[in-house]
Motif scaffolding. Structure first.
Motif, PDB file in Angstrom:
ATOM      1  N   SER A   1      28.312  20.809  -1.199  1.00  0.00           N
ATOM      2  CA  SER A   1      28.425  22.221  -0.857  1.00  0.00           C
ATOM      3  C   SER A   1      28.161  22.465   0.623  1.00  0.00           C
ATOM      4  CB  SER A   1      27.472  23.084  -1.707  1.00  0.00           C
ATOM      5  OG  SER A   1      27.902  24.429  -1.664  1.00  0.00           O
TER       6      SER A   1
ATOM      7  N   ALA B   1      28.403  33.573  10.025  1.00  0.00           N
ATOM      8  CA  ALA B   1      28.096  32.512   9.061  1.00  0.00           C
ATOM      9  C   ALA B   1      28.699  32.896   7.723  1.00  0.00           C
ATOM     10  CB  ALA B   1      26.585  32.349   8.914  1.00  0.00           C
ATOM     11  N   GLY B   2      28.649  31.960   6.768  1.00  0.00           N
ATOM     12  CA  GLY B   2      29.161  32.255   5.437  1.00  0.00           C
ATOM     13  C   GLY B   2      28.417  33.422   4.799  1.00  0.00           C
ATOM     14  N   ALA B   3      27.095  33.367   4.856  1.00  0.00           N
ATOM     15  CA  ALA B   3      26.291  34.426   4.243  1.00  0.00           C
ATOM     16  C   ALA B   3      26.571  35.774   4.921  1.00  0.00           C
ATOM     17  CB  ALA B   3      24.813  34.077   4.334  1.00  0.00           C
TER      18      ALA B   3
ATOM     19  N   GLU C   1      29.676  37.102   3.505  1.00  0.00           N
ATOM     20  CA  GLU C   1      29.410  37.702   2.189  1.00  0.00           C
ATOM     21  C   GLU C   1      28.874  39.121   2.357  1.00  0.00           C
ATOM     22  OE1 GLU C   1      26.714  35.195  -0.027  1.00  0.00           O
ATOM     23  OE2 GLU C   1      27.834  33.400   0.513  1.00  0.00           O
TER      24      GLU C   1
ATOM     25  N   ASP D   1      33.945  33.300  -2.634  1.00  0.00           N
ATOM     26  CA  ASP D   1      33.137  32.535  -1.691  1.00  0.00           C
ATOM     27  C   ASP D   1      33.943  31.291  -1.325  1.00  0.00           C
ATOM     28  OD1 ASP D   1      31.421  30.747  -0.489  1.00  0.00           O
ATOM     29  OD2 ASP D   1      29.724  31.209  -1.790  1.00  0.00           O
TER      30      ASP D   1
ATOM     31  N   ASN E   1      33.775  26.418   0.910  1.00  0.00           N
ATOM     32  CA  ASN E   1      34.239  25.033   0.816  1.00  0.00           C
ATOM     33  C   ASN E   1      35.742  24.983   0.546  1.00  0.00           C
ATOM     34  OD1 ASN E   1      31.331  24.958  -1.076  1.00  0.00           O
ATOM     35  ND2 ASN E   1      31.405  24.068   0.958  1.00  0.00           N
TER      36      ASN E   1
HETATM   37  C1  LIG Z   1      27.462  26.945   2.748  1.00  0.00           C
HETATM   38  C2  LIG Z   1      27.779  27.884   1.690  1.00  0.00           C
HETATM   39  C3  LIG Z   1      27.480  29.255   1.840  1.00  0.00           C
HETATM   40  C4  LIG Z   1      26.703  29.836   3.007  1.00  0.00           C
HETATM   41  O1  LIG Z   1      27.230  29.586   4.269  1.00  0.00           O
HETATM   42  P1  LIG Z   1      26.306  29.722   5.566  1.00  0.00           P
HETATM   43  O2  LIG Z   1      27.220  29.595   6.725  1.00  0.00           O
HETATM   44  O3  LIG Z   1      25.300  28.620   5.473  1.00  0.00           O
HETATM   45  O4  LIG Z   1      25.638  31.067   5.525  1.00  0.00           O
HETATM   46  C5  LIG Z   1      27.868  30.105   0.814  1.00  0.00           C
HETATM   47  N1  LIG Z   1      28.479  29.641  -0.287  1.00  0.00           N
HETATM   48  C6  LIG Z   1      28.760  28.334  -0.472  1.00  0.00           C
HETATM   49  C7  LIG Z   1      29.473  27.898  -1.719  1.00  0.00           C
HETATM   50  C8  LIG Z   1      28.429  27.420   0.512  1.00  0.00           C
HETATM   51  O5  LIG Z   1      28.702  26.121   0.326  1.00  0.00           O
END
Ligand SMILES: *Cc1c(COP(=O)(O)O)cnc(C)c1O
Length: 488
Positions: A80, A140-142, A145, A248, A251
């Motif tokens: 992940s 960032a990913g979060a 979101e 999300d 990945n």
């Molecule tokens: C890494 C990841 C996130 C969060 O991403 P960040 O950039 O660390 O905030 C969210 N969902 C999944 C499935 C991830 O693998």
């Protein structure tokens, strides 16, 4: 098998009077210090800096850099996280002076090249998402979101439904950032269980939705590395209840170029440019989590979006924008790497990435299956989850297996996540490794499984070959020493 050599941990090198550099004699008239710096801003004591020679400085930092594992050092199958190798040419691109020396306050007409790059990247990501429009702002990913869920709320509010749509549905296998993000925009989280094939339990979901449903957050493939075959049914259930679907897409390695979030019925998706699109990560460095949205959500995107008219690029504010989510325009250097990565691979290259990532994961999974429990025996996507339950029967925990792997020069996989598998070991090999590396990893895991049966103590006391042995992880997290202070 080769092991990592032990590096002595000497940290204090300072010795009074030692110097790395001497300034040449002053060749301009001397100015009194008080004329340059007001007395109240002048330091009363000399700074306590280490006194070291140049070669000591170089050796010190080079030595420190060798204490860390990184993808330039060895295999990094952290599930992940997509710790893949990122081509150095993309680093060169990000460091081109025309990009690197831009200032965010420059007028748009002086940075047309940079805006063109952002505009094209927006459209490539929209294409990959199968959605209408993209913002590059989230860091960032979060953060993507959070931005996506703020858009979701703004949408429900515009429809006069924000008051009643209070619940965000999230599967029990979800990444921890999903419930955290939902909480941050004041949604009540409802957990939907997984079924025995590792996907969303569709009957449970159906029983859960209603006028209180704001939406569903889903990763597909999920954090078990499994593609949810019921996605069409799932999106129908949520949409019929008046909710929206958040994808999300951290990945994207598994599906890039093959499956689009928009085609699966999702309304919002984030990408992690620092996972899939060539920015190295793991050290807390700058990231980027652009989100793409469907046409009906595009008016709510944060400002600014890069737009184009008659060959000229400019910033625009979407009509019902939620506002800014980051200063300036996102982490631009990360955007340059992603652009270079997408352009250099091209459409077929991106598909090859996904194919190879999936092939590598399945190769490892099938070769490890005889030695470790495989809770969901299905073809996986870019990653898979094993359980250390067989080893646990010999008193060897997953944490011990992870620590023993370090002695083989491999970074440990993600462990104890996802939470719905006992003693979980989550492996993501990525597409950038050779068959030789994959086979070496299989060899190490096999050897550890044998040790767990025959001499469990060897595994339980690992690692032996790393610069430090087992750390007190609670102390390290609660009382980290983040700042060097001189000993004398
Ligand atoms: C890494 C990841 C996130 C969060 O991403 P960040 O950039 O660390 O905030 C969210 N969902 C999944 C499935 C991830 O693998």
């Amino acid at each position: 098998m080769a092991t990592r050599s032990q590096i002595p941990l000497i940290f204090e090198h300072s010795s009074r009077g030692r110097r790395g550099y001497r300034y040449p004699a002053l060749d301009v008239p001397e100015t009194a210090l008080d004329e340059l710096i007001p007395a109240e801003h002048q330091r009363q004591q000399p700074p306590q800096l280490p006194e070291v020679s140049e070669v000591e400085v170089v050796r010190h930092f080079t030595g420190l850099s060798r204490l860390n594992h990184g993808v330039d050092v060895g295999f990094y199958p952290l599930g992940s996280c997509t710790m893949k190798y990122n081509p150095k040419v993309n680093e060169d691109c990000a460091r081109m002076s025309g990009y690197m020396h831009l200032h965010p306050y420059q007028p748009a007409e002086t940075v047309q090249g940079a805006l063109a790059l952002m505009h094209r990247l927006q459209s490539y990501l929209s294409d990959l998402a199968g959605l209408h429009e993209t913002t590059l702002q989230p860091a960032a990913g979060a953060h993507g979101e959070l931005t996506g869920l703020m858009i979701m709320r703004a949408f429900h509010k515009a429809n006069g439904e924000d008051g009643m749509r209070k619940e965000m549905i999230i599967p029990d296998s979800a990444h921890g950032t999903n419930p955290a993000s939902a909480k941050m925009v004041n949604y009540q989280v409802r957990e939907v269980p997984s079924d025995d094939r590792g996907g969303v339990d569709v009957d449970a979901l159906r029983a859960m939705v209603g006028p209180q449903t704001a939406g569903l957050m889903l990763t597909n493939p999920n954090t078990l590395g499994l593609f949810d075959e019921n996605i069409c049914e799932i999106q129908k259930i949520i949409h019929e209840a008046g909710g929206l679907l958040y994808y999300d897409g951290a990945n994207a390695n598994a599906i890039m170029g093959y499956v689009r979030a928009g085609d699966m019925g999702f309304d919002i998706v984030h990408f992690n440019l620092h996972k899939t699109f060539s920015t190295p990560h793991g050290g807390g460095g700058p990231g980027s989590g652009p989100i793409a949205v469907s046409q009906r959500l595009a008016p709510f995107l944060p400002e600014p979006i890069v737009a184009e008219q008659h060959g000229e690029f400019f910033f625009k504010r979407p009509s019902q924008s939620i506002g800014r989510v980051k200063s300036f325009y996102g982490n631009f250097g990360v955007l340059v790497r992603a652009y270079a990565y997408i352009r250099s691979l091209g459409e077929q290259g991106l598909k090859d990435v996904s194919e190879t990532a999936v092939l590598h994961a399945n190769y490892l999974m099938r070769n490890l299956q005889p030695y470790y429990e495989l809770p969901y025996d299905r073809h996986c996507m870019h990653e898979f989850v094993l359980s250390g339950s067989r080893q646990k029967a010999h008193g060897v925990r997953t944490m011990d297996v992870a620590k023993r792997l370090l002695d083989y020069g491999v970074h440990a996989p993600t462990v104890y996540f996802p939470l719905n598998v006992e003693e979980s070991i989550m492996v993501e090999p990525t597409e950038t490794e050779t068959l030789t590396t994959l086979d070496t990893f299989i060899g190490a895991m096999k050897e550890i499984a044998r040790e767990a049966e025959e001499s469990p103590d060897v595994v339980c006391n690992a690692p032996y070959e790393t610069p430090v042995r087992r750390l007190d992880e609670a102390q390290a997290a609660r009382k980290p020493i983040l700042r060097w202070t001189p000993e004398h």
